[in-house]
Structure formats: structure tokens, C-alpha cells
Design a protein around this motif. Structure first.
Motif, PDB file in Angstrom:
ATOM      1  N   GLU A 164       0.837  -1.216   0.124  1.00 29.30           N
ATOM      2  CA  GLU A 164      -0.011  -0.036  -0.104  1.00 29.30           C
ATOM      3  C   GLU A 164       0.884   1.251   0.216  1.00 29.30           C
ATOM      4  OE1 GLU A 164      -3.540   1.332   2.586  1.00 29.30           O
ATOM      5  OE2 GLU A 164      -3.367  -1.054   2.752  1.00 29.30           O
ATOM      6  N   PRO A 183      -6.130  10.358   4.295  1.00 30.01           N
ATOM      7  CA  PRO A 183      -7.012   9.217   4.415  1.00 30.01           C
ATOM      8  C   PRO A 183      -8.079   9.525   5.219  1.00 30.01           C
ATOM      9  CG  PRO A 183      -4.727   8.474   4.447  1.00 30.01           C
ATOM     10  CD  PRO A 183      -4.715   9.945   4.682  1.00 30.01           C
ATOM     11  N   PHE A 189     -11.373   8.779   7.554  1.00 31.84           N
ATOM     12  CA  PHE A 189     -11.626   7.948   8.745  1.00 31.84           C
ATOM     13  C   PHE A 189     -12.789   8.198   9.405  1.00 31.84           C
ATOM     14  CE2 PHE A 189      -9.261  11.540  10.593  1.00 31.84           C
ATOM     15  CZ  PHE A 189      -9.860  11.759  11.662  1.00 31.84           C
ATOM     16  N   SER A 214      -7.318  -0.359  11.367  1.00 32.42           N
ATOM     17  CA  SER A 214      -7.414   0.132   9.848  1.00 32.42           C
ATOM     18  C   SER A 214      -6.971   1.551   9.447  1.00 32.42           C
ATOM     19  CB  SER A 214      -8.801  -0.129   9.300  1.00 32.42           C
ATOM     20  OG  SER A 214      -9.693   0.770  10.055  1.00 32.42           O
ATOM     21  N   VAL A 215      -7.212   2.596  10.203  1.00 30.98           N
ATOM     22  CA  VAL A 215      -7.063   3.871  10.089  1.00 30.98           C
ATOM     23  C   VAL A 215      -5.582   4.287  10.177  1.00 30.98           C
ATOM     24  CG1 VAL A 215      -7.266   6.454  10.834  1.00 30.98           C
ATOM     25  CG2 VAL A 215      -9.122   4.973  10.901  1.00 30.98           C
ATOM     26  N   ALA A 222      -3.787   2.852   7.043  1.00 27.95           N
ATOM     27  CA  ALA A 222      -4.122   3.818   6.053  1.00 27.95           C
ATOM     28  C   ALA A 222      -3.249   4.921   5.858  1.00 27.95           C
ATOM     29  CB  ALA A 222      -5.477   4.338   5.987  1.00 27.95           C
ATOM     30  N   TYR A 223      -2.751   5.334   7.163  1.00 26.33           N
ATOM     31  CA  TYR A 223      -1.680   6.653   7.033  1.00 26.33           C
ATOM     32  C   TYR A 223      -0.437   5.937   7.440  1.00 26.33           C
ATOM     33  CZ  TYR A 223      -4.990  10.242   7.984  1.00 26.33           C
ATOM     34  OH  TYR A 223      -5.896  11.145   7.991  1.00 26.33           O
TER      35      TYR A 223
END
Length: 154
Positions: free
Chosen positions: A3, A13, A15, A100-101, A104-105
Motif C-alpha cells: 500500500e 485518508p 476515517f 485500519s486507520v 491507511a496512514y
């Protein structure tokens, strides 16, 4: 890690996470303010406590620069509430139980602990501008002096 990590200048991203006050917060909740979003591994551990206290101490200065400080960890809301009460913390804490957050970061992944590779939260801070763009990324943060470094970016 396949990713692509969010880079400075890109949209941050999105959230949606529950806060220690029982409300749900999204990236859009902070539109019009600068958001200092910091990811930390665990409530009530020495480094994380030191970082949260440091951010609490400079909260008013950040507020004067139209910035809000928000901490994120996988801990439960109950843990966050106890952590805030125990250390008189004055910042909002969000719960990211599935990480998950953080992922994403780019704040969740492989890191070294006592020389061994483990999966976990990578201490990171992101400054997001009033329109949701990533202004500055601090990765693999060292706690000492970090709040002041973030203040210099603002």
C-alpha cells in the motif's frame, strides 16, 4: 508494504472513529481547523503517557494556531477514558481497534521491538490542513521534543 503511504500534499485518508467522549469523528469533523493526528501504541505505557502529557501541555498554543490535537491508538474507549483521567489529559483520543486507520496512514506495520520484527503501531504524527490535505508527516517519532517540533510546522 504494498500500500502506498500518504504523502505530503495529498488528501489525508478519510476515517470514522469513536472518541473517548462517545462521539464519532471523521476527517470532515475537523474541516476548517488544522488537525494534528498522532498515532501511538498503547495507553498508560511510559512513552505514550509522556507524549500525551507533552501534547496536553501545548494544547492551548496549538489552539491559538487554529489546530486541534487528536491521539489515536487501538485501545478501547474505556481504556482511553481511564488514561485521560489518570493523567489529566486534555486532548481527544480516538479508538482504532482494527488498526485500519493507522494502516491507511502507514502508522501500522512491521517494526523492531527488542531487535525482533513485530507488527504494531509505528509512532507517527500527521499535520492535516484546514481542507483535509496532508501538510506534514512525522514517521518513527521519538517522544522527546516531538510536540515542539510539530508546533514549529504550524
Amino acid at each position: 508494504m504494498a500500500e502506498k503511504l500518504p504523502e505530503e500534499g495529498m488528501a489525508a485518508p478519510s476515517f470514522s472513529l469513536e472518541g473517548d467522549d462517545g462521539q464519532t469523528y471523521t476527517l470532515e469533523s475537523f474541516k476548517g481547523k488544522k488537525l494534528v493526528l498522532y498515532f501511538y501504541p498503547k495507553d498508560n505505557t511510559s512513552g505514550c503517557t509522556k507524549e500525551a502529557i507533552a501534547f496536553t501541555q501545548v494544547k492551548d498554543e496549538f489552539g491559538g494556531k487554529n489546530a486541534v490535537i487528536v491521539g489515536v491508538s487501538p485501545d478501547s474507549i474505556k481504556s482511553h477514558v481511564n488514561f485521560k483521567e489518570k493523567h489529566s489529559l486534555g486532548i481527544l483520543l480516538l479508538s482504532d481497534p482494527d488498526r485500519s486507520v493507522a494502516a491507511a496512514y502507514g502508522a501500522y506495520g512491521e517494526k523492531k521491538m527488542y531487535g525482533k520484527p513485530v507488527m504494531g503501531i509505528i509512532r507517527s504524527t500527521f499535520v492535516i490542513d484546514e481542507n483535509g490535505k496532508l501538510e506534514k508527516a512525522f514517521r518513527n517519532v521519538k517522544v522527546d521534543g516531538h510536540a515542539e517540533k510539530v508546533m514549529c510546522v504550524l
